[in-house]
Structures are given as C-alpha cells and as structure tokens.
Design a protein around this motif. Structure first.
Motif, PDB file in Angstrom:
ATOM      1  N   GLU A 114       8.488 -11.238  -8.447  1.00 56.99           N
ATOM      2  CA  GLU A 114       8.640 -10.075  -7.567  1.00 56.99           C
ATOM      3  C   GLU A 114       9.678 -10.371  -6.475  1.00 56.99           C
ATOM      4  O   GLU A 114       9.461 -11.245  -5.633  1.00 56.99           O
ATOM      5  CB  GLU A 114       7.286  -9.741  -6.935  1.00 56.99           C
ATOM      6  N   LEU A 145      11.783 -10.280  -3.066  1.00 51.36           N
ATOM      7  CA  LEU A 145      11.498  -9.847  -1.702  1.00 51.36           C
ATOM      8  C   LEU A 145      12.382  -8.654  -1.351  1.00 51.36           C
ATOM      9  O   LEU A 145      11.961  -7.711  -0.702  1.00 51.36           O
ATOM     10  CB  LEU A 145      11.776 -10.989  -0.719  1.00 51.36           C
ATOM     11  N   PRO A 190      11.754 -14.539  -2.742  1.00 50.11           N
ATOM     12  CA  PRO A 190      11.259 -15.175  -1.510  1.00 50.11           C
ATOM     13  C   PRO A 190      11.670 -16.644  -1.454  1.00 50.11           C
ATOM     14  O   PRO A 190      11.592 -17.346  -2.453  1.00 50.11           O
ATOM     15  CB  PRO A 190       9.735 -15.060  -1.632  1.00 50.11           C
ATOM     16  N   LYS A 195       9.975  -5.861  -0.428  1.00 49.74           N
ATOM     17  CA  LYS A 195       8.636  -6.097  -0.970  1.00 49.74           C
ATOM     18  C   LYS A 195       8.169  -4.897  -1.785  1.00 49.74           C
ATOM     19  O   LYS A 195       7.038  -4.434  -1.631  1.00 49.74           O
ATOM     20  CB  LYS A 195       7.633  -6.344   0.154  1.00 49.74           C
TER      21      LYS A 195
END
Lengths: 287, 324
Positions: free
Chosen positions: B4, B6, B42, B77
C-alpha cells in the motif's frame, strides 16, 4: 520587536548627531508639555486671560518672546501650545494607524475581492489633496480640536494601509508563513505573529515622520480658523492671528512659527535615521 | 516494503496562467508540472532531479496543495486529497511537512527558536511545551542554549535543524525536502543528510527529496525520478538510474557529475547545448528533442510513451532500446 533590537536602535539614534538633536528636541517638547504650568511664566495668560496694558510689547526680560495683541505673554502661550501640538501628533498618527494598519494587513493577506475593495476605498481618499480633504471633513464636523484630529486621521490612514499592504503581500509569500499554514495555524494568528511584526518597520518610520506633518497640518487647520479655537494657545492659531502684525510686531507670529518649524524638523530627523536603521537594504551601514 | 503506497500521484498537472496583455482575454499557460505520476512506499525516499525550471519544486508544492493542482489526483494513505475541502485537508496536511531550501527564510526572524518550535505544539495543546521543545531540539542535535536564540544568531545548518525540529513536532509521516542542503556548506550538508537519514530510520519517514545535486541524490535516495520541462523522463531505483541510465538526458546529467580523480581519463563529455526551453512554448513531441544529440524525426512529432525497461524502471523515450 525584540528588546535587544529596540536597545540597538536607540543606541544608533543617539550615536547619530542629527537624530540625537531631533531626539533631544522631541524629549524637550514632551517635558515642556508635561510641565507647562510650572515652566510658563504667565500660565493664566497662556490659558487666555487678557493683559491689555502690555499689548504688543517687544521681547524683553519680562516677556522673552514679547506679547500678543491682548498683551498675553507669547512665551507662555508657545509653551502651552506644545501640549496641543503633541496631542494632535500622537492622536492623529495613532488613529491613522488604528484604522490603516488592520485594513492594510487584511487587504494584503487576503488579496482578491477584499484587497480590491479596500484599495479602491483608499484610492478615493487619496484622490483628494490631503489638506483639502481634512478641511472638508473639518468643516462638516464643525470647529474644535477633536474634530480637527478626526479630520486629519481620516485623511491620513490610507497611506498606512497602502504601506502595510505592500509589506504584507511580500511577507505572506515567505516560507515561514507557508510553514505556519501547513502547521495548521489560523489566519488571524499568522497575521498577528508572522506578518505584522515583520511588516511594521516602515510604518513606524512613516508614523514618526508623520507626527511632524500632523502638527503642521493641524496648524494649517487652526490657521484657517478650523481646529483649535481661541483663546486656547495653539501654534497654528497664533501664527494666524499674528500674521496681520508681522511687519510691525514680528515676534508675535515668528516664535510660534519657529516652534512649528523646529518640531517638524525634529520628527523628520529622527524618522530619517529610523528609516536608515530599519530599512534592511540600508541596515549594513550600522551593523 | 508494504504494497500500500503512502503517496500516489496520478497525472498531476499544474499550469500557471499568464496574461499576455492587460485586457486581452487570451491566456497562456506555463505548464510547470505536466502529467507527473509516481508512488511512494512508506519509509522510502524518492528523489526528484532536474535543472532549474524543470518543475520539481512545483511538483512538491502542488502535492501539499500549496499550489492548487490544475489536474490529476494525489492519494495520501489511499485517500484522495486533491479535491478535498481545504478545512478537511488541513488536518491531513499536518502529516505532510516541507523543509525549504533557504532555512533562514523558513524561520520567522522575529520569533525565538523556542517560540518557532512551540507554535504548532501550542495549537495541539501539548503539555510541558518547553520540555517537548527541548526534546525536539535534542532530536535534531541542538542543545538547550539554542532555545532562546533568534534565527539570525545561529548558523545555516542550525537553522535547518530548527526547521526540521519544528516539522517533527507535529509527527509527520511524509516530508517534502526542497533542496534542503543546497544553501549549506558541504561539511554541514553531510550532517543534515545524516540527520535526515537517521530520522527516517527511527520514524519510518517518507521523503520526496527535491534536488539537482546528483551525488547527494545517489547517497540518500532509494528511487530517482528525472524531470524535464514538467515531465518525468525516467524513473527507477537509484541503482537502475545510476548504473543503467536509459534516457539520453539522464546520461548527459550523469556524465556531468565531476569525478574528483585526476587520473580518470578524460571522458568525452556531451555538453547540453543551450538552455531548458521555455515551458510557455514547450517543444512539440518529445520535450527534450531540441537538445537531444540522438533526436530523430519521430521525436519532433510524437510524444513518447513510457517504456518499462526493467521492473520499476520507466523511460519516456522513443529510442530507449536503440541507444546503447
């Protein structure tokens, strides 16, 4: 402003001979105004009591500056006149700042429609010759010191608005203002903490110089019969009354005229040096 | 690294309108950022590299909505932030901070260091502000004695540390570093870079590192994007870009890095002719064709698509496969 900075500015003001002279004159003026009843040889005459036996006496040991057409001691009246002049200077400039600075900050920071509206209003005010506008307002409001002060302040504030708007526009682009925004600081706090303290220097300079001009213009209003009313001792009024006697009794208009001249010059001397200190481009010369 | 991202930037555009004459309605646009896309995981550092005027700073600022984007989307996010109302976005932006090139102008000269760092903390109703400020100062390698000084009383490197401490105060996750070291002395540059690196390791920060200094970029970043006239010309891992550059522009940039070795044989340097073209009148086709030594007819006519030469290594060039 930081304490050390104020001390630094004061040091330079004292070190520079011309601004020191200006400072001494201004301090002397303040002392004169505060202690007028004790300094003036004839306080009652300064407040308007006639003394017809001694009218239009030339300067002498009894009346250093001579006497006026009602026999009043010109020195005493000049000393009392300092009070009016200082009140006018402080009141006009602070009223002008009170109106002008918030509007200028708002216009510069907000931009867009707010800016356009505020600046067009200042344009309307600035399109009149300042003294004419003050005259107009003064006539509308009626005679008297308070009305003269209001009239002058109303014709004065747009200058401060324009000045601080320009500063605000350049400062709001600074990274530290952007950081403050991205840190979630509210607009009011940004204006109060970041824009105002960094934008105020040129306004302080302008305000100092304007104290002199305010005295000059208030004297002009008094001279024209608006503003301060007889028998109050006011420099402008005394010049106005004395002008008819200039050829035969020169002392009558000359001393109050000199008082105006010296005061205006003193404020300008201090203001000039302040500008050189606070203007970042000229700052190096003193550091 | 997790899957995922950021930050996901999709086809981001920022055009600045320019009025030709006072009353003319024709508006021209400076296409400062013109279709930039990338993702950031991230804890990752992506470097945006380019000449002056290539739109790298504008890209960073548009992501933070310090400029409102003209087009495209940015997801932080997983949440789209470009169209979000400003009031709502302000909360999210606390997680995204920016460090500026000139540290002095990013600090209010009329506030003490204590107040500069404390300002956002007071907004957040933090208790024991002074203690917290001291802690933040220590995080960036400053001491208590710096707390009561003013920005013009400390050095450039210390100013930059203060700016970083201030950003740390709001616990950000993503930092845009806009040439954070280019205004500093070389020795201080290394200190600041180390500080940024350590903070990243400790707190899993994600950096968008804007720079034109390739040796710094090689040192600090995980991935590199080369920008030219508002477009990304090549993007890949630091290794891919430095060891196996594909785009002619990247190659020329890399060759321009001076090598501090007199024995190194004189390489044949290709010097870029002329200046970067005006983004007001960008060239047709490939934006680089006016200065490209390999330019062919097709480059003038058709804008190249991205070609994936390796996994995660994209090149925007017609000739990527040809020039070797």
């Amino acid at each position: 402003m930081k304490k050390e900075e104020i001390i630094r500015v004061m040091k330079i003001l004292v070190r520079n001979k011309l601004s020191l002279l200006g400072l001494i004159i201004i301090i002397g003026l303040v002392i004169t105004a505060l202690f007028a009843p004790w300094l003036a040889p004839y306080p009652e005459q300064a407040k308007g009591e006639p003394n017809l036996e001694e009218k239009l006496q030339p300067p002498s040991s009894k009346h250093w500056f001579g006497t006026d057409y009602m026999g009043r001691d010109v020195l005493s009246r000049v000393i009392y006149g300092a009070r009016i002049s200082l009140i006018v200077a402080v009141a006009v400039v602070s009223l002008g700042l009170l109106i002008g600075v918030p509007l200028g900050l708002l216009a510069g920071f907000k931009g867009g429609a707010v800016d356009i509206i505020i600046m067009r209003i200042t344009d309307i005010f600035l399109s009149f010759p300042p003294l004419l506008l003050a005259l107009l307002i003064s006539v509308t409001l009626g005679r008297g010191l308070e009305n003269a002060i209001i009239a002058l302040a109303v014709s004065w504030w747009p200058w401060y608005t324009r000045l601080i708007r320009g500063m605000a526009i350049s400062i709001k682009e600074k990274p530290y203002v952007e950081v403050a925004k991205s840190l979630g600081i509210s607009n009011w706090k940004i204006i109060a903490r970041h824009i105002l303290p960094n934008a105020i220097s040129p306004v302080i300079v302008q305000g100092t110089m304007d104290m002199g001009s305010a005295i000059l213009e208030a004297s002009a209003l008094s001279f024209l019969g608006l503003g301060v009313q007889p028998p109050t001792a006011d420099w402008g009024l005394m010049v106005s009354q004395g002008k008819d006697y200039l050829l035969n009794f020169w002392w009558y208009p000359t001393f109050p005229g000199l008082a105006i001249f010296i005061t205006v010059v003193a404020f300008n001397l201090v203001g000039d040096t302040l500008r050189e200190i606070l203007d970042p481009r000229l700052r190096r010369r003193f550091l | 690294m997790s899957s995922e991202p950021l930050l996901r930037v999709e086809n981001l555009k920022k055009y600045f309108p320019i009025k030709e004459r006072l009353f003319s309605k024709k508006v021209k646009y400076v296409k400062a950022v013109d279709g930039v896309s990338f993702t950031l995981q991230p804890g990752e550092t992506l470097a945006l590299v380019g000449e002056t005027g290539s739109g790298k700073t504008t890209t960073g600022r548009t992501i933070l909505r310090l400029y409102e984007p003209t087009g495209g989307k940015v997801y932080f996010k997983g949440q789209e932030i470009t169209k979000m109302p400003m009031r709502k976005f302000k909360k999210i932006r606390m997680k995204m901070q920016m460090i500026y090139q000139d540290p002095y102008s990013s600090l209010n000269p009329r506030m003490s260091i204590l107040n500069i760092i404390a300002e956002p903390l007071r907004e957040m109703k933090v208790n024991n502000i002074e203690e917290r400020v001291l802690e933040l100062l220590e995080n960036v390698g400053l001491r208590k004695e710096h707390m009561y000084k003013y920005p013009d009383e400390i050095s450039g490197g210390q100013q930059q540390r203060v700016a970083i401490a201030r950003a740390l105060g709001v616990n950000p996750e993503f930092l845009v570093l806009d040439e954070p070291t280019s205004a500093l002395d070389v020795s201080v540059q290394a200190q600041i870079l180390n500080l940024l690196e350590n903070l990243q390791k400790e707190r899993n920060f994600t950096y968008l590192f804007i720079s034109h200094d390739l040796s710094v970029v090689r040192y600090i970043s995980h991935r590199v994007a080369i920008m030219y006239l508002g477009k990304i010309m090549e993007i890949g891992t630091t290794e891919q870009i430095f060891e196996n550059p594909q785009h002619p522009y990247t190659k020329i940039l890399l060759e321009s890095i001076p090598i501090p070795d007199p024995k190194e044989k004189r390489r044949k340097k290709i010097v870029l002719p002329g200046e970067i073209p005006s983004p007001l009148n960008p060239p047709s086709g490939c934006p680089f064709h006016t200065r490209c030594p390999y330019a062919r007819d097709i480059c003038k006519e058709k804008e190249p698509e991205y070609v994936e030469v390796e996994k995660g290594h994209l090149v925007k060039c017609h000739l990527a496969e040809v020039i070797k």
